[in-house]
Design an enzyme around this catalytic site. Sequence first.
Site, PDB file in Angstrom:
ATOM      1  N   HIS A 193       0.825  -1.215   0.000  1.00 40.66           N
ATOM      2  CA  HIS A 193       0.000   0.000   0.000  1.00 40.66           C
ATOM      3  C   HIS A 193       0.856   1.259   0.000  1.00 40.66           C
ATOM      4  O   HIS A 193       0.397   2.327   0.395  1.00 40.66           O
ATOM      5  CB  HIS A 193      -0.959  -0.014   1.193  1.00 40.66           C
ATOM      6  CG  HIS A 193      -1.979  -1.118   1.080  1.00 40.66           C
ATOM      7  ND1 HIS A 193      -2.643  -1.634   2.166  1.00 40.66           N
ATOM      8  CD2 HIS A 193      -2.417  -1.825   0.009  1.00 40.66           C
ATOM      9  CE1 HIS A 193      -3.465  -2.588   1.753  1.00 40.66           C
ATOM     10  NE2 HIS A 193      -3.339  -2.736   0.442  1.00 40.66           N
ATOM     11  N   CYS A 219       4.751  13.671  -7.403  1.00 37.61           N
ATOM     12  CA  CYS A 219       3.903  14.669  -8.052  1.00 37.61           C
ATOM     13  C   CYS A 219       2.633  14.010  -8.576  1.00 37.61           C
ATOM     14  O   CYS A 219       2.692  12.960  -9.229  1.00 37.61           O
ATOM     15  CB  CYS A 219       4.650  15.305  -9.225  1.00 37.61           C
ATOM     16  SG  CYS A 219       3.608  16.409 -10.186  1.00 37.61           S
ATOM     17  N   CYS A 222       7.212  20.297 -12.553  1.00 38.69           N
ATOM     18  CA  CYS A 222       6.057  20.833 -13.323  1.00 38.69           C
ATOM     19  C   CYS A 222       5.142  21.681 -12.461  1.00 38.69           C
ATOM     20  O   CYS A 222       4.073  22.088 -12.910  1.00 38.69           O
ATOM     21  CB  CYS A 222       5.262  19.660 -13.928  1.00 38.69           C
ATOM     22  SG  CYS A 222       4.247  18.799 -12.718  1.00 38.69           S
TER      23      CYS A 222
HETATM   24  C1  BV8 Z   1      -8.116  -1.953  -5.606  1.00 40.14           C
HETATM   25  C2  BV8 Z   1      -2.859   3.266   2.187  1.00 40.14           C
HETATM   26  C3  BV8 Z   1      -8.917  -1.987  -7.772  1.00 40.14           C
HETATM   27  C4  BV8 Z   1      -3.624   4.539   2.384  1.00 40.14           C
HETATM   28  C5  BV8 Z   1      -4.552   1.529   2.249  1.00 40.14           C
HETATM   29  C6  BV8 Z   1     -14.708   0.349  -4.743  1.00 40.14           C
HETATM   30  C7  BV8 Z   1     -13.840   0.875  -5.687  1.00 40.14           C
HETATM   31  C8  BV8 Z   1     -12.553   0.370  -5.874  1.00 40.14           C
HETATM   32  C9  BV8 Z   1     -12.107  -0.634  -5.045  1.00 40.14           C
HETATM   33  C10 BV8 Z   1     -12.965  -1.112  -4.082  1.00 40.14           C
HETATM   34  C11 BV8 Z   1     -14.272  -0.675  -3.934  1.00 40.14           C
HETATM   35  N1  BV8 Z   1     -14.843  -1.382  -2.921  1.00 40.14           N
HETATM   36  C12 BV8 Z   1     -13.963  -2.246  -2.429  1.00 40.14           C
HETATM   37  C13 BV8 Z   1     -12.838  -2.107  -3.125  1.00 40.14           C
HETATM   38  C14 BV8 Z   1     -11.622  -2.795  -2.916  1.00 40.14           C
HETATM   39  C15 BV8 Z   1     -10.860  -1.952  -1.894  1.00 40.14           C
HETATM   40  C16 BV8 Z   1     -11.193  -2.547  -0.545  1.00 40.14           C
HETATM   41  O1  BV8 Z   1     -10.735  -3.630  -0.243  1.00 40.14           O
HETATM   42  N2  BV8 Z   1     -11.988  -1.816   0.249  1.00 40.14           N
HETATM   43  C17 BV8 Z   1     -12.352  -2.335   1.569  1.00 40.14           C
HETATM   44  C18 BV8 Z   1     -12.610  -1.158   2.523  1.00 40.14           C
HETATM   45  C19 BV8 Z   1     -13.581  -3.222   1.431  1.00 40.14           C
HETATM   46  N3  BV8 Z   1      -9.472  -2.094  -2.227  1.00 40.14           N
HETATM   47  C20 BV8 Z   1      -8.878  -1.148  -2.957  1.00 40.14           C
HETATM   48  O2  BV8 Z   1      -9.402  -0.116  -3.317  1.00 40.14           O
HETATM   49  C21 BV8 Z   1      -7.454  -1.508  -3.366  1.00 40.14           C
HETATM   50  N4  BV8 Z   1      -7.325  -1.294  -4.762  1.00 40.14           N
HETATM   51  O3  BV8 Z   1      -8.891  -2.802  -5.307  1.00 40.14           O
HETATM   52  O4  BV8 Z   1      -7.948  -1.506  -6.861  1.00 40.14           O
HETATM   53  C22 BV8 Z   1      -8.438  -1.613  -9.066  1.00 40.14           C
HETATM   54  C23 BV8 Z   1      -8.031  -2.605  -9.930  1.00 40.14           C
HETATM   55  C24 BV8 Z   1      -7.615  -2.246 -11.156  1.00 40.14           C
HETATM   56  C25 BV8 Z   1      -7.572  -0.906 -11.523  1.00 40.14           C
HETATM   57  C26 BV8 Z   1      -7.941   0.081 -10.613  1.00 40.14           C
HETATM   58  C27 BV8 Z   1      -8.376  -0.254  -9.367  1.00 40.14           C
HETATM   59  C28 BV8 Z   1      -6.469  -0.580  -2.676  1.00 40.14           C
HETATM   60  C29 BV8 Z   1      -6.511  -0.829  -1.189  1.00 40.14           C
HETATM   61  C30 BV8 Z   1      -5.391  -0.034  -0.521  1.00 40.14           C
HETATM   62  C31 BV8 Z   1      -5.980   1.092   0.302  1.00 40.14           C
HETATM   63  N5  BV8 Z   1      -4.914   1.791   1.018  1.00 40.14           N
HETATM   64  N6  BV8 Z   1      -3.549   2.174   2.853  1.00 40.14           N
HETATM   65  C32 BV8 Z   1      -3.474   5.071   3.778  1.00 40.14           C
HETATM   66  O5  BV8 Z   1      -2.826   4.419   4.625  1.00 40.14           O
HETATM   67  O6  BV8 Z   1      -4.001   6.174   4.038  1.00 40.14           O
HETATM   68  S1  BV8 Z   1      -5.314   0.287   3.082  1.00 40.14           S
HETATM   69  C33 BV8 Z   1      -5.372   0.729   4.708  1.00 40.14           C
HETATM   70  O7  BV8 Z   1      -6.387  -0.043   5.272  1.00 40.14           O
HETATM   71  C34 BV8 Z   1      -4.147   0.378   5.488  1.00 40.14           C
HETATM   72  O8  BV8 Z   1      -2.953   0.459   4.755  1.00 40.14           O
HETATM   73  C35 BV8 Z   1      -4.377  -1.031   5.916  1.00 40.14           C
HETATM   74  O9  BV8 Z   1      -3.707  -1.918   5.089  1.00 40.14           O
HETATM   75  C36 BV8 Z   1      -5.825  -1.224   5.682  1.00 40.14           C
HETATM   76  C37 BV8 Z   1      -6.481  -1.582   6.970  1.00 40.14           C
HETATM   77  O10 BV8 Z   1      -6.239  -2.915   7.098  1.00 40.14           O
HETATM   78  P1  BV8 Z   1      -5.354  -3.505   8.302  1.00 40.14           P
HETATM   79  O11 BV8 Z   1      -3.925  -3.326   7.989  1.00 40.14           O
HETATM   80  O12 BV8 Z   1      -5.860  -4.855   8.509  1.00 40.14           O
HETATM   81  O13 BV8 Z   1      -5.636  -2.598   9.542  1.00 40.14           O
HETATM   82  P2  BV8 Z   1      -6.962  -2.527  10.365  1.00 40.14           P
HETATM   83  O14 BV8 Z   1      -6.902  -1.265  11.123  1.00 40.14           O
HETATM   84  O15 BV8 Z   1      -8.103  -2.813   9.461  1.00 40.14           O
HETATM   85  O16 BV8 Z   1      -6.884  -3.777  11.368  1.00 40.14           O
HETATM   86  C38 BV8 Z   1      -5.924  -3.795  12.372  1.00 40.14           C
HETATM   87  C39 BV8 Z   1      -5.946  -5.195  12.941  1.00 40.14           C
HETATM   88  O17 BV8 Z   1      -4.899  -5.290  13.904  1.00 40.14           O
HETATM   89  C40 BV8 Z   1      -7.236  -5.534  13.671  1.00 40.14           C
HETATM   90  O18 BV8 Z   1      -7.646  -6.838  13.330  1.00 40.14           O
HETATM   91  C41 BV8 Z   1      -6.839  -5.488  15.148  1.00 40.14           C
HETATM   92  O19 BV8 Z   1      -7.541  -6.464  15.918  1.00 40.14           O
HETATM   93  C42 BV8 Z   1      -5.383  -5.870  15.082  1.00 40.14           C
HETATM   94  N7  BV8 Z   1      -4.567  -5.363  16.183  1.00 40.14           N
HETATM   95  C43 BV8 Z   1      -4.772  -4.240  16.925  1.00 40.14           C
HETATM   96  N8  BV8 Z   1      -3.763  -4.125  17.825  1.00 40.14           N
HETATM   97  C44 BV8 Z   1      -2.925  -5.188  17.637  1.00 40.14           C
HETATM   98  C45 BV8 Z   1      -3.430  -5.966  16.586  1.00 40.14           C
HETATM   99  N9  BV8 Z   1      -2.829  -7.088  16.162  1.00 40.14           N
HETATM  100  C46 BV8 Z   1      -1.684  -7.434  16.772  1.00 40.14           C
HETATM  101  N10 BV8 Z   1      -1.128  -6.744  17.793  1.00 40.14           N
HETATM  102  C47 BV8 Z   1      -1.721  -5.618  18.236  1.00 40.14           C
HETATM  103  N11 BV8 Z   1      -1.175  -4.916  19.250  1.00 40.14           N
HETATM  104 ZN    ZN Z   2       5.334  17.180 -11.555  1.00 44.95          ZN
END
Ligand code: BV8
Ligand code: ZN
Length: 254
Positions: free
Chosen positions: A123, A131, A162
């Site tokens: 990610h 840019c 740019c």
């Molecule tokens: C894609 C960077 C397609 C940004 C992130 C509509 C339109 C387009 C796509 C979609 C759509 N609907 C759904 C999708 C797919 C979408 C998706 O999956 N959405 C979800 C919400 C359903 N995915 C995308 O859009 C991806 N791209 O599909 O492209 C495409 C294909 C071709 C051409 C064009 C497009 C892109 C997804 C990437 C998004 N960017 N991050 C930023 O950081 O601001 S994702 C972001 O959320 C984070 O990076 C992280 O990875 C993710 C959250 O997930 P987790 O890492 O699991 O974190 P979370 O907080 O959820 O959970 C934490 C866990 O840790 C919990 O379980 C908790 O219990 C546990 N925990 C807590 N404390 C501890 C612990 N565990 C251990 N020890 C502890 N102490």
């Molecule tokens: Zn530029």
Amino acid sequence: MNTSSSSLTQAQKAIQAARSIVIFTGAGMSAESGVPTFRDAMTGLWARFPAEALATYDAYIRDPELVWGWYEWRRSKILGTMPHAGHCAIAEFSQRHESAVLVTQNVDNLHERAGSADVLHLHGSLFAPRCIDCSQPGAFSDEHPQEPEGGRRIAPPRCKSCNGLLRPGVVWFGESLPQKEWQHAKVAAEKCDLMICIGTSGLVYPAAGLPATAVRNGATLIQINPDETPLNAIAHFNLHGSARNVLPKLLRNR
Ligand code: BV8
Ligand code: ZN
């Protein structure tokens, strides 16, 4: 740590027997370093937005100062934290197991600061702005922004080539994952015989599909998470504990 010592011992034995290991981390990996996870409530200036609504190209185009301010606040929080014992345990393990592949969904640099090399960022990274028009890499003016807790609106810097706006080097919702990193991670998940999955809710695709890919290809799956996730159903070992507590015990001298 409410992980039974027998499941920990069994998981350690599985690691000992494995030849090709993938370590896959999510936001929970950084939680004990004080980096908010995506599931944590949004605060301050952004309290009224779900993270998914801000982490999009459209949100940035609509209000670059609000979104750039959010990323600078997050970057400042990360630079104010340290990797914890779990990050260090992974780095030391990877030095003993050179074939181990580390894949992260996180955009922080805590794995690198703990000593891990070749981290596959699916990610992107908060530390590689570019840019929005010509993709020219940008650079941060000050290495450690001191952002107020509630955050503030910040006008993004401009591209030196740019004059376009710089954008964070992260993958926004709706954007494709970086092809090289994604292909490498996918092949590693298909070929590994053991995957350790730490701190992910398993909700964000396509990254969240990697554990199922590993299991479908015959790998053993170890999950470390204090909470239940959809991965509980497919994991061979569910170690219900935190990354900082479980990883040093699980990986010690493995
Ligand atoms: C894609 C960077 C397609 C940004 C992130 C509509 C339109 C387009 C796509 C979609 C759509 N609907 C759904 C999708 C797919 C979408 C998706 O999956 N959405 C979800 C919400 C359903 N995915 C995308 O859009 C991806 N791209 O599909 O492209 C495409 C294909 C071709 C051409 C064009 C497009 C892109 C997804 C990437 C998004 N960017 N991050 C930023 O950081 O601001 S994702 C972001 O959320 C984070 O990076 C992280 O990875 C993710 C959250 O997930 P987790 O890492 O699991 O974190 P979370 O907080 O959820 O959970 C934490 C866990 O840790 C919990 O379980 C908790 O219990 C546990 N925990 C807590 N404390 C501890 C612990 N565990 C251990 N020890 C502890 N102490
Ligand atoms: Zn530029």
